[in-house]
Design a protein around this motif. Structure first.
Motif: not given
Lengths: 120, 555
Positions: A113, A117, B164, B166-167, B170-171, B174, B216-219, B222
């Protein structure tokens, strides 16, 4: 339990012959490759220096990660002593599961992904 | 660094002007080759010709040093696109037309099938603002979900089943939208500002964050650093100590530079206030309003995805959500909202737990020669009919100075009485906080520790005198004007319109327009204000103090 075995056998009988043969060969090959004799699981063999795998390992729950480390240490110990584990401690076929795969899949999906991007 | 750059800019601007003249006069051939202006072309390409000689001329005649030629070479090597984009030919003629402003439409409110309230105002602005108010503030936390609302704010834009993290980022980039998450005692607020035509994609991002958050546990782990930063910022004693050092060494004589001090005090006020206000809520209330909006430190390391998940399942339901929009067509907005938020459960939340005002006293030492204190009583809730009278009462008690460096002793009863009680610098301001079922009304004061007993007594005496001796008509008129001006000013600000709309639509299902509010303020009488003062100040007071508390009196 017995019911389940019967059902499993039923399903196996319905599979095409070629696939049944292939599964049997795969089974034999996995046993022959020897990692089960050290008490390892299949994904214990993955190299944790590869970035994706390192990331997936970071995401493993604490207990599963510790169990993996423990299995690897035990295997190293055996390897140094040039022995295998006693037969009853070998990894059983039904225990040899993909415990890392869901995390690894997710990491790979995220990587793809990000790439898509970045190429926009 | 900055100044160097602006010098470079100025020189380059001169050069460009010179350059364009040169082009016009002598360098016709060159002009035909290159367009009149080029975007994305390094500036150095313009500096091959007569301009360079001009530059060296300045260098020699004006300054007689070698600095300028060096600057010129740095321009030549840099890529200053914006300067390169300056048209070299004549400037285009523009006709300025006045912008046609349409009258904003009144607010419209619709309830969706899943129980969600959608409210919007069309003000024909070129940007749209939307905000999702979810009833998931700290007052909805129970023992096992304590702190979830704070962590939820920090983790609002993490992965969910559709997108996600990231999405989402980024969206939003944009689309040119910004995404914000805030938490209060009542609400978790997710908001975004963007251009008009992008409601659909932005709303679908916001909807996805509350539909199926994964946590999510890791996210979440962080993001824990953000949590610890927030908690550290809340830890006011550290800040007080830090600022206090500057304060005492910089101002040996308090009285001489009292005006400077007041400015510094405003700074301290902002840093202290979160710690004091947390304590005020804890002392004043029994019930969920006593919950801190900050995650308790003992939970900071043990709040995992399952806890967040269960909190989300409990709170992220249709009836608990209010979606507000500013600068959107209502019908369109409702249609997009109902398709984006499809699938959110319509389960009614359980009975809202009541908070009870009890009042009390809390004080603690802090390394400071000052005392920060709050003296409050139970105020009014949002659904209380006396809410405007309480607002007027706050204005009569007096807020922070309306004029910069002003002492505010004329228009503020509190300031006046405190200035009589102490000769050292102080700051005092009334506060009025409204929640859905209760509120706090009182004052916040910072004063020198030696006089704090007199200061606090003066404040409490003011409360009593409003309730017992009443107020004059002049005072009421002034308070009305102040309140109306404040209300009218805040309706200029889109953010406060949004908040007002969300709160009103969410709790009452209707919207009272600013004009109605101003008219109602006019109707209030002296008796109304005195009556509400009597009612409020008959409840036990809450006193919270921190600093040098040696002389803080008992209530």
């Amino acid at each position: 339990m017995a019911n389940k075995v019967v059902k499993g056998a039923e399903i196996a009988r319905q599979l095409p012959l070629s696939r049944r043969i292939f599964a049997a060969v795969a089974e034999w090959w996995q046993n022959a490759s020897g990692y089960r004799k050290y008490g390892l699981k299949r994904e214990d063999l993955l190299n944790d220096e590869i970035p994706n795998i390192a990331e997936a390992l970071r995401r493993l729950p604490e207990d599963e990660y510790m169990a993996r480390q423990w299995r690897i240490k035990r295997a190293l110990d055996c390897s140094l002593k040039n022995t295998y584990l006693p037969r009853e401690e070998w990894t059983k076929v039904e225990d040899d599961k993909f415990y890392l795969k869901p995390y690894l899949d997710l990491v790979e999906k995220e990587k793809t992904e990000r790439k898509s991007f970045d190429n926009q | 660094m900055v100044s160097t750059f602006s010098t470079v800019n100025a020189i380059a601007a001169v050069l460009l002007a010179e350059n364009s003249v040169a082009h016009k006069q002598a360098n016709g051939r060159r002009r035909r080759d290159s367009p009149s202006y080029t975007l994305g072309k390094p500036l150095s390409s313009f500096y091959e010709g007569p301009a360079m000689s001009h530059l060296s001329r300045i260098g020699k005649t004006c300054h007689g040093s070698h600095i300028l030629p060096r600057v010129a070479s740095s321009i030549r090597n840099s890529r200053l696109y914006s300067m390169a984009a300056v048209p070299l030919s004549e400037t285009p003629k523009r006709e300025w037309k006045p912008i046609e402003r349409k009258q904003p439409q009144p607010a419209q409110i619709t309830r969706l099938e899943n129980g969600m309230t959608v409210a919007s105002i069309e003000d024909y602005s070129s940007t749209t603002r939307i905000a999702l108010y979810v009833n998931a503030g700290s007052r909805y936390e129970r023992f096992n979900t304590l702190g979830a609302s704070h962590v939820m704010k920090i983790c609002a834009f993490l992965a969910n089943k559709e997108n996600s993290a990231l999405k989402i980022t980024r969206e939003a980039e944009l689309l040119g939208a910004n995404l914000q998450a805030k938490n209060t005692r009542e609400h978790l607020i997710i908001s975004s500002d963007f251009l008009r035509d992008r409601v659909q994609p932005v709303l679908s991002i916001i909807a996805s964050t509350v539909k199926d958050p994964c946590f999510y546990r890791w996210e979440v782990n962080d993001r824990k650093d953000h949590l610890f930063t927030d908690l550290a910022a809340k830890d006011t004693d550290i800040h007080a100590g830090h600022y206090q050092c500057d304060f005492t060494t910089f101002t040996p004589n308090f009285e001489t530079i009292a005006r400077c001090v007041r400015l510094v005090m405003v700074l301290i006020l902002q840093l202290f206030i979160s710690g004091i206000m947390e304590a005020v809520h804890q002392v004043a209330y029994r019930g969920p309003l006593a919950n801190s909006i900050y995650c308790p430190s003992f939970r900071a390391n043990s709040l995992f995805s399952d806890v967040l998940q269960s909190f989300a399942q409990e709170c992220f339901t249709g009836p608990a959500m209010t979606l507000v929009g500013l600068g959107v067509n209502h019908d369109e907005f409702v249609q997009i909202a109902s398709s984006s938020f499809e699938g959110i459960s319509a389960k009614r939340p359980g009975e809202k737990q009541k908070s009870f005002y009890v009042g009390g006293d809390a004080r603690w030492w802090a390394d400071s020669p000052l005392v920060n204190a709050a003296v409050v009583t139970e105020g009014v809730g949002l659904e209380d009919k006396d809410i405007l009278a309480a607002g007027l009462l706050t204005r009569i008690l007096g807020g922070s100075p309306l004029i910069k460096y002003g002492n505010n002793t004329e228009t503020s009863r509190l300031s006046k009485s405190v200035s009589e009680a102490t000769t050292s610098p102080y700051t005092v301001s009334s506060l009025n906080i409204n929640y859905s079922d209760s509120g706090l009304l009182g004052s916040y004061v910072i004063a020198n520790a030696a006089d704090i007993d007199k200061v606090l007594k003066a404040i409490v005496n003011q409360y009593r005198s409003v309730a017992e001796k009443g107020i004059s008509n002049d005072e009421l008129t002034r308070a009305k004007n102040q309140l109306k001006a404040y209300a009218a000013m805040s309706y200029e600000n889109p953010a406060s319109i949004m908040q007002d709309l969300a709160v009103q639509a969410g709790y009452t299902g209707s919207y009272k327009s600013p004009v109605d509010v101003l008219n109602e303020v006019d109707k209030a009488s002296v008796e109304d204000v005195v009556k509400v003062a009597k009612r409020l100040f008959s409840a036990p007071l809450t006193l919270v103090a921190s600093g040098n508390i040696e002389k803080v009196p008992a209530l």
